[in-house]
Scaffold this motif. Sequence first.
Motif, mmCIF file in Angstrom:
data_model
loop_
_atom_site.group_PDB
_atom_site.id
_atom_site.type_symbol
_atom_site.label_atom_id
_atom_site.label_comp_id
_atom_site.label_asym_id
_atom_site.label_seq_id
_atom_site.Cartn_x
_atom_site.Cartn_y
_atom_site.Cartn_z
ATOM 1 N N ALA A 134 0.838 -1.205 0.000
ATOM 2 C CA ALA A 134 0.000 0.000 0.000
ATOM 3 C C ALA A 134 0.872 1.253 0.000
ATOM 4 O O ALA A 134 0.629 2.181 -0.785
ATOM 5 C CB ALA A 134 -0.935 -0.008 1.209
ATOM 6 N N PHE B 205 0.929 4.061 -2.824
ATOM 7 C CA PHE B 205 0.609 5.452 -2.503
ATOM 8 C C PHE B 205 1.745 6.378 -2.935
ATOM 9 O O PHE B 205 1.497 7.464 -3.471
ATOM 10 C CB PHE B 205 0.323 5.636 -1.011
ATOM 11 C CG PHE B 205 -1.052 5.215 -0.588
ATOM 12 C CD1 PHE B 205 -2.180 5.654 -1.263
ATOM 13 C CD2 PHE B 205 -1.231 4.389 0.502
ATOM 14 C CE1 PHE B 205 -3.457 5.277 -0.863
ATOM 15 C CE2 PHE B 205 -2.495 4.006 0.909
ATOM 16 C CZ PHE B 205 -3.617 4.448 0.233
ATOM 17 N N PHE C 262 -4.374 4.315 -6.812
ATOM 18 C CA PHE C 262 -4.871 4.664 -5.478
ATOM 19 C C PHE C 262 -5.919 3.666 -4.987
ATOM 20 O O PHE C 262 -5.980 3.365 -3.786
ATOM 21 C CB PHE C 262 -5.420 6.090 -5.451
ATOM 22 C CG PHE C 262 -4.350 7.130 -5.346
ATOM 23 C CD1 PHE C 262 -3.563 7.230 -4.203
ATOM 24 C CD2 PHE C 262 -4.123 8.019 -6.374
ATOM 25 C CE1 PHE C 262 -2.560 8.190 -4.100
ATOM 26 C CE2 PHE C 262 -3.132 8.974 -6.280
ATOM 27 C CZ PHE C 262 -2.350 9.063 -5.144
ATOM 28 N N THR D 96 -5.397 1.550 -1.632
ATOM 29 C CA THR D 96 -6.397 1.559 -0.572
ATOM 30 C C THR D 96 -6.825 0.143 -0.222
ATOM 31 O O THR D 96 -6.951 -0.210 0.959
ATOM 32 C CB THR D 96 -7.616 2.411 -0.991
ATOM 33 O OG1 THR D 96 -7.169 3.741 -1.247
ATOM 34 C CG2 THR D 96 -8.681 2.416 0.087
ATOM 35 N N GLU D 97 -7.016 -0.688 -1.229
ATOM 36 C CA GLU D 97 -7.380 -2.093 -0.993
ATOM 37 C C GLU D 97 -6.300 -2.809 -0.186
ATOM 38 O O GLU D 97 -6.599 -3.523 0.777
ATOM 39 C CB GLU D 97 -7.588 -2.791 -2.336
ATOM 40 C CG GLU D 97 -7.968 -4.242 -2.239
ATOM 41 C CD GLU D 97 -8.109 -4.888 -3.611
ATOM 42 O OE1 GLU D 97 -7.985 -6.120 -3.677
ATOM 43 O OE2 GLU D 97 -8.341 -4.180 -4.611
ATOM 44 N N PHE E 106 -10.337 1.325 7.721
ATOM 45 C CA PHE E 106 -10.108 2.330 6.688
ATOM 46 C C PHE E 106 -9.169 3.448 7.128
ATOM 47 O O PHE E 106 -8.373 3.945 6.340
ATOM 48 C CB PHE E 106 -11.440 2.956 6.257
ATOM 49 C CG PHE E 106 -12.225 2.125 5.282
ATOM 50 C CD1 PHE E 106 -12.353 0.753 5.438
ATOM 51 C CD2 PHE E 106 -12.853 2.720 4.221
ATOM 52 C CE1 PHE E 106 -13.091 -0.007 4.542
ATOM 53 C CE2 PHE E 106 -13.593 1.975 3.316
ATOM 54 C CZ PHE E 106 -13.705 0.616 3.479
ATOM 55 N N GLY F 238 -5.159 3.416 6.572
ATOM 56 C CA GLY F 238 -4.750 3.607 5.181
ATOM 57 C C GLY F 238 -4.805 5.062 4.764
ATOM 58 O O GLY F 238 -3.973 5.539 3.998
ATOM 59 N N ARG F 239 -5.784 5.788 5.294
ATOM 60 C CA ARG F 239 -5.884 7.217 4.977
ATOM 61 C C ARG F 239 -4.667 7.970 5.505
ATOM 62 O O ARG F 239 -4.138 8.854 4.842
ATOM 63 C CB ARG F 239 -7.183 7.783 5.581
ATOM 64 C CG ARG F 239 -7.379 9.248 5.313
ATOM 65 C CD ARG F 239 -7.497 9.513 3.813
ATOM 66 N NE ARG F 239 -7.482 10.933 3.545
ATOM 67 C CZ ARG F 239 -6.505 11.570 2.923
ATOM 68 N NH1 ARG F 239 -5.470 10.911 2.468
ATOM 69 N NH2 ARG F 239 -6.565 12.858 2.717
ATOM 70 N N SER G 162 -1.702 7.192 3.277
ATOM 71 C CA SER G 162 -1.799 7.963 2.043
ATOM 72 C C SER G 162 -1.385 9.416 2.273
ATOM 73 O O SER G 162 -0.627 9.994 1.483
ATOM 74 C CB SER G 162 -3.232 7.909 1.513
ATOM 75 O OG SER G 162 -3.378 8.736 0.393
#
Length: 115
Positions: free
Chosen positions: A9, A13, A51, A55-56, A66, A69-70, A73
């Motif tokens: 990830a 990103f 992206f 995210t996955e 969730f 991951g935010r 990023s």
Amino acid sequence: MSFKQIAIAFFLFIMGQIFVWIQLNGPLLWQWARDIRWVLILLGIPITWIFMKATEAAVNGFEGMFWPGRFISFTAGIIIFSILTYLFKSEPINIKTAISLVLACMLLLVQLFWK
């Protein structure tokens, strides 16, 4: 938590943020980027795919959550923006930017190691 998925990830990103930086800032810096604006606009499709996959991988790596991951990023974006802006625009990393980078990295560490 799967560190392999989280690493994937983060890598995706980073890639996405590099492409976005070039897409958004390139036309302000380089004539060649101004000449191919429509190509840069169309790059939005593969960038979005990058992206989505990032995210996955982040959601899988953090066992369905969730928010972590935010933050990954966001951290990748701040790091890449700082580096590329310094390299191509010669905007120095001042104390305010350095503190922001440290805080962004601390966000990443909190998400990775705080149970």
